[in-house]
Design a protein around this motif. Structure first.
Motif, short mmCIF file in Angstrom:
data_model
loop_
_atom_site.label_atom_id
_atom_site.label_comp_id
_atom_site.label_asym_id
_atom_site.label_seq_id
_atom_site.Cartn_x
_atom_site.Cartn_y
_atom_site.Cartn_z
N GLY A 134 0.81 -1.21 0.00
CA GLY A 134 0.00 0.00 0.00
C GLY A 134 0.84 1.26 0.00
O GLY A 134 1.94 1.29 0.55
N PHE A 135 0.31 2.33 -0.65
CA PHE A 135 1.01 3.61 -0.72
C PHE A 135 -0.01 4.72 -0.60
O PHE A 135 -1.06 4.70 -1.26
CB PHE A 135 1.77 3.72 -2.06
CG PHE A 135 2.49 5.03 -2.23
CD1 PHE A 135 3.74 5.21 -1.66
CD2 PHE A 135 1.92 6.08 -2.94
CE1 PHE A 135 4.41 6.42 -1.81
CE2 PHE A 135 2.58 7.28 -3.09
CZ PHE A 135 3.83 7.45 -2.52
N ALA A 136 0.29 5.71 0.25
CA ALA A 136 -0.64 6.83 0.44
C ALA A 136 0.13 8.09 0.75
O ALA A 136 1.25 8.05 1.30
CB ALA A 136 -1.62 6.52 1.57
N ASN A 145 -3.05 4.21 -3.39
CA ASN A 145 -3.23 3.19 -4.42
C ASN A 145 -4.26 2.16 -3.97
O ASN A 145 -4.72 2.15 -2.80
CB ASN A 145 -1.90 2.54 -4.79
CG ASN A 145 -1.29 1.77 -3.63
OD1 ASN A 145 -1.80 1.82 -2.51
ND2 ASN A 145 -0.21 1.06 -3.89
N LYS A 146 -4.63 1.26 -4.88
CA LYS A 146 -5.70 0.29 -4.60
C LYS A 146 -5.37 -0.64 -3.43
O LYS A 146 -6.23 -0.90 -2.59
CB LYS A 146 -6.00 -0.52 -5.85
CG LYS A 146 -6.75 0.26 -6.92
CD LYS A 146 -7.07 -0.62 -8.12
CE LYS A 146 -7.82 0.17 -9.19
NZ LYS A 146 -8.13 -0.67 -10.38
N PRO A 147 -4.11 -1.21 -3.33
CA PRO A 147 -3.82 -2.08 -2.19
C PRO A 147 -4.03 -1.39 -0.84
O PRO A 147 -4.43 -2.04 0.13
CB PRO A 147 -2.34 -2.44 -2.39
CG PRO A 147 -2.14 -2.36 -3.86
CD PRO A 147 -3.00 -1.21 -4.31
N TYR A 148 -3.80 -0.06 -0.80
CA TYR A 148 -4.01 0.66 0.46
C TYR A 148 -5.51 0.78 0.76
O TYR A 148 -5.95 0.62 1.91
CB TYR A 148 -3.37 2.05 0.36
CG TYR A 148 -3.35 2.83 1.66
CD1 TYR A 148 -2.24 2.81 2.48
CD2 TYR A 148 -4.45 3.58 2.06
CE1 TYR A 148 -2.20 3.51 3.68
CE2 TYR A 148 -4.44 4.29 3.25
CZ TYR A 148 -3.31 4.25 4.06
OH TYR A 148 -3.30 4.95 5.24
N LEU A 149 -6.30 1.03 -0.30
CA LEU A 149 -7.74 1.27 -0.11
C LEU A 149 -8.54 -0.02 0.01
O LEU A 149 -9.61 -0.04 0.63
CB LEU A 149 -8.27 2.10 -1.28
CG LEU A 149 -7.65 3.49 -1.47
CD1 LEU A 149 -8.17 4.14 -2.74
CD2 LEU A 149 -7.95 4.38 -0.27
N GLU A 190 -12.49 -1.64 1.85
CA GLU A 190 -13.64 -1.71 0.95
C GLU A 190 -14.85 -2.38 1.60
O GLU A 190 -15.98 -1.90 1.49
CB GLU A 190 -13.26 -2.46 -0.32
CG GLU A 190 -12.41 -1.64 -1.27
CD GLU A 190 -12.09 -2.39 -2.56
OE1 GLU A 190 -12.44 -3.59 -2.61
OE2 GLU A 190 -11.52 -1.79 -3.47
N ASP A 191 -14.63 -3.48 2.30
CA ASP A 191 -15.76 -4.23 2.86
C ASP A 191 -16.40 -3.53 4.06
O ASP A 191 -17.48 -3.92 4.50
CB ASP A 191 -15.29 -5.62 3.30
CG ASP A 191 -14.83 -6.47 2.11
OD1 ASP A 191 -15.29 -6.17 0.99
OD2 ASP A 191 -14.03 -7.39 2.32
#
Length: 708
Positions: free
Chosen positions: A94-96, A108-112, A116-117
């Motif tokens: 993850g990267f933020a 990025n998506k792996p961070y977000l 999600e759930d």
């Protein structure tokens, strides 16, 4: 109008006309000048207009280029941003990015995906909101930590300039490591590394390490058990062989006995080397630092190896620097092992000549440390130059016709080098084939503080010593030792010179090689005043009052005993010895080894009996086996130390164990010395003679106090 008036008027008109013409010419000239100036100005303006037009054209071109460059840079920046985010989206971590107010700018998506759930997060959310989200939705395994504490810990991290990394475990078993860095404008760049596979490998490595440690403990326990089981019967075999060799035997029986002893010692050496090598492989060499007497230690090594030269024309000598202290701080056991390996190597490969143990050194300015230089010089078979480094390797031996008959594991010198390196020293060898070798090593040891009570006490009746010897090395060594004791010495080479010296000077003691009683009587008859005789060991002498190598303590002890009949002091009482040994064979060996000494020996079978015997009648020295039924040696030593009172006694451990940490554990249990089985007669005798000297000095001090 008359003509005169007409002419006057005409002249006037002519003048006016001329004036007008002149004015006209003047105006023409002015007009021409003005036109010329106007033309010049027009030309100048035209040039300026042309120049300005060129500047405008140039600026328009540059502006056009700048616009094109800016457009290209913008395209590239957009492309690089697209590639960067594409790369960030492709990585599993993850990267933020957060602004200075700790609000999410981009991620990025792996961070977000983690959120999600549970409703998700988006740019503009604060870091505090994200932390609360993790707690409220149960995303993080807190590991038993209270929620408030975890919340405070996560917020407090960002309050520091350098943000410490933190490892988190999510509800699904995923492990991540947060690495946050502060940007120049006060924002935060957060990298969330997925370390689940690393944690799995770490668990596997931990399990493998635990299994390896368990296996190592099992191996150590096995080695300790086998060491004890092997050494215990070996002590009986070697000890009994030694005792048999001291008795008169037929040649064939003596050959059998020597074969038994040599084979047993060879087997014992293999066992010792394998155990020591296992310690090296496991990197379990540890130094036990304690005060010790280096000169006494070196003499003990020579006494142990002396019997090996019984059938060889080899003289074993020791030269200890007279200006060198004797008391040091170090690991006496490891240093003894080094000397035994080097000296044993010299004994093995020397068939005739001499073996010299030489110890010299140099103290620093304040005498707190000493650089020791130890060499073992022999006249043996020597080593070819190309093989010098080879012999320090594991299982290496010099393979040639000259030494193929010598057996061994090839581990002794490898172990020795490791020991010297552990002591932060260095080791070397100088050798010449067929002329001998010189093994040497250098180490630095702290000097121990020597109390006044521990210094040797020279009897007042002892002052002048006569020595008869034709050996220059013996003369040099004895002269040095006698000088260190403050005793005057005179040297002669033969019986007639000895008699002449006795007639001229009143010597208290005559030192010679062992002589028949008739020859001793003939020498002493040369004078009327009382003279004591002390024999010192020579090249082939086995029994002498003063054994080799010559040391200050041994020399003083022999001289003091010799003049006792001429003094006024009473003979010291017999030394009381207490020994605990459960093995019947070893009991017999111990009893026979001590039979030649004038001592009061009490032998018991376990630690409890040893403690009871100590309390019933206090001994001067105690020998305790470590492994005994009912009560082992360590427990018995602790109880004896509690009961010894103000005057300490000497305790010596006897053990068949020889693993890493054994000596340290035994010494920490209250023992002064440590003996590994099979026991050596010379070493046992040396400890008892030390107790005898201590008892004699104590009685001398007590007598002096009573006379004050």
């Amino acid at each position: 109008m008359d003509s005169s008036e007409f002419e006057a008027e005409l002249a006037t008109e002519r003048r006016k006309r001329l004036a007008a013409e002149r004015m006209l010419d003047l105006k023409k000239e002015e007009l021409i000048t003005a036109n010329r100036q106007l033309s010049d100005h027009a030309m100048a303006l035209s040039g300026q207009i042309i120049d300005q037009r060129e500047v405008v054209n140039t600026l328009q071109g540059e502006n056009s280029r700048f616009s094109e460059d800016l457009e290209r840079a913008t395209v590239k920046a957009v492309e690089m941003e697209r590639l960067l985010w594409a790369a960030l989206e492709s990585i599993p971590d993850g990267f933020a990015i957060f602004d200075p107010d700790a609000r999410l700018l981009a991620a990025n998506k792996p961070y977000l995906q983690v959120f999600e759930d549970s409703g998700g997060i988006e740019p503009g959310d604060s870091y505090q909101t994200i932390v609360e989200h993790c707690i409220d939705d149960g995303l993080i395994d807190l590991g038993g930590m209270p929620q408030d504490d975890w919340y405070d810990m996560m917020l407090d991290r960002w309050e520091h300039g350098a943000i410490e990394p933190v490892t988190l475990r999510f509800w699904n078993g995923m492990y991540v490591r947060l690495n946050d860095r502060r940007t120049a404008d006060g924002g935060i760049v957060s990298l969330v590394l997925n370390i689940t596979s690393d944690m799995q490998r770490e668990r596997e490595l931990t399990e493998a390490r635990d299994k390896a440690q368990a296996a190592d403990r099992a191996k150590s326990a096995f080695l300790a058990k086998m060491s004890h089981e092997l050494r215990t019967p070996m002590n009986g075999v070697v000890g009994m062989a030694d005792l048999l060799l001291e008795r008169e035997q037929e040649e064939e029986a003596k050959l059998y006995t020597e074969t038994i002893k040599n084979s047993s010692q060879a087997l014992l050496e293999i066992i010792n080397n394998i155990l020591d090598f296992s310690k090296i492989e496991a990197d379990k060499f540890e130094l036990n630092i304690a005060p010790f007497d280096l000169e006494q230690l070196a003499q003990n090594v020579c006494l142990i190896l002396g019997p090996s030269l019984r059938d060889k024309p080899v003289e074993l000598l020791m030269d200890y620097d007279q200006f060198l202290p004797t008391e040091f701080l170090g690991d006496a056991g490891r240093l003894r092992q080094i000397l035994l390996n080097l000296m044993g190597n010299a004994v093995k490969f020397t068939e005739a000549g001499t073996i010299m143990l030489r110890i010299v050194g140099l103290s620093d300015a304040d005498d707190s440390e000493c650089q020791l230089h130890v060499t073992v010089e022999d006249t043996g078979i020597g080593i070819p130059p190309a093989m010098v480094e080879h012999i320090f390797g594991e299982f290496n031996q010099i393979e040639d016709e000259a030494n193929r008959k010598y057996e061994g594991t090839g581990l002794g010198l490898a172990i020795t080098r490791k020991l010297v390196e552990t002591m932060e020293g260095d080791i070397w060898i100088d050798s010449l084939p067929d002329h001998g070798s010189c093994f040497g090593f250098r180490i630095k040891l702290p000097c121990a503080v020597v109390s006044e009570n521990s210094k040797p006490v020279v009897p007042e009746a002892l002052s002048d010593i006569l020595v008869m010897t034709d050996n220059s090395l013996e003369k040099s060594l004895l002269e040095r030792q006698l000088n260190l004791l403050g005793l005057a010495s005179h040297f002669v080479t033969g019986p007639e010179d000895c008699k002449t010296a006795l007639r001229q000077t009143e010597f208290q003691v005559v030192l010679t090689r062992p002589l028949p009683k008739s020859e001793v009587g003939d020498l002493l008859s040369a004078t009327d005043h009382p003279v004591a005789h002390v024999s010192f060991a020579g090249q082939f002498d086995e029994a002498a009052d003063l054994p080799k190598p010559f040391t200050r303590s041994g020399l003083l002890n022999s001289l003091s005993r010799a003049i006792e009949p001429f003094g006024t002091t009473e003979k010291p009482r017999i030394v009381k010895v207490l020994a605990a040994e459960d093995n019947k064979t070893n009991q017999l060996v111990l009893t026979k080894m001590l039979a030649h000494l004038d001592i009061d020996l009490t032998l018991v079978e376990n630690g409890k009996e040893a403690v009871d015997a100590f309390k019933a009648e206090r001994p001067d020295i105690v020998f305790l086996d470590i492994s005994m039924p009912v009560m082992d040696g360590l427990e018995a030593a602790s109880l004896i130390r509690q009961a010894e009172g103000e005057t300490p006694i000497t305790m010596v451990a006897m053990t068949a164990h020889a693993l890493a940490g054994d000596e340290e554990r035994i010494r920490a249990g209250g023992f002064d010395h440590y003996m590994t089985k099979p026991l050596k007669k010379a070493e046992l005798s040396n400890y008892i003679e030390g107790a005898e000297r201590a008892l004699s000095e104590l009685e001398t001090l007590s007598l002096a106090e009573s006379h004050r």
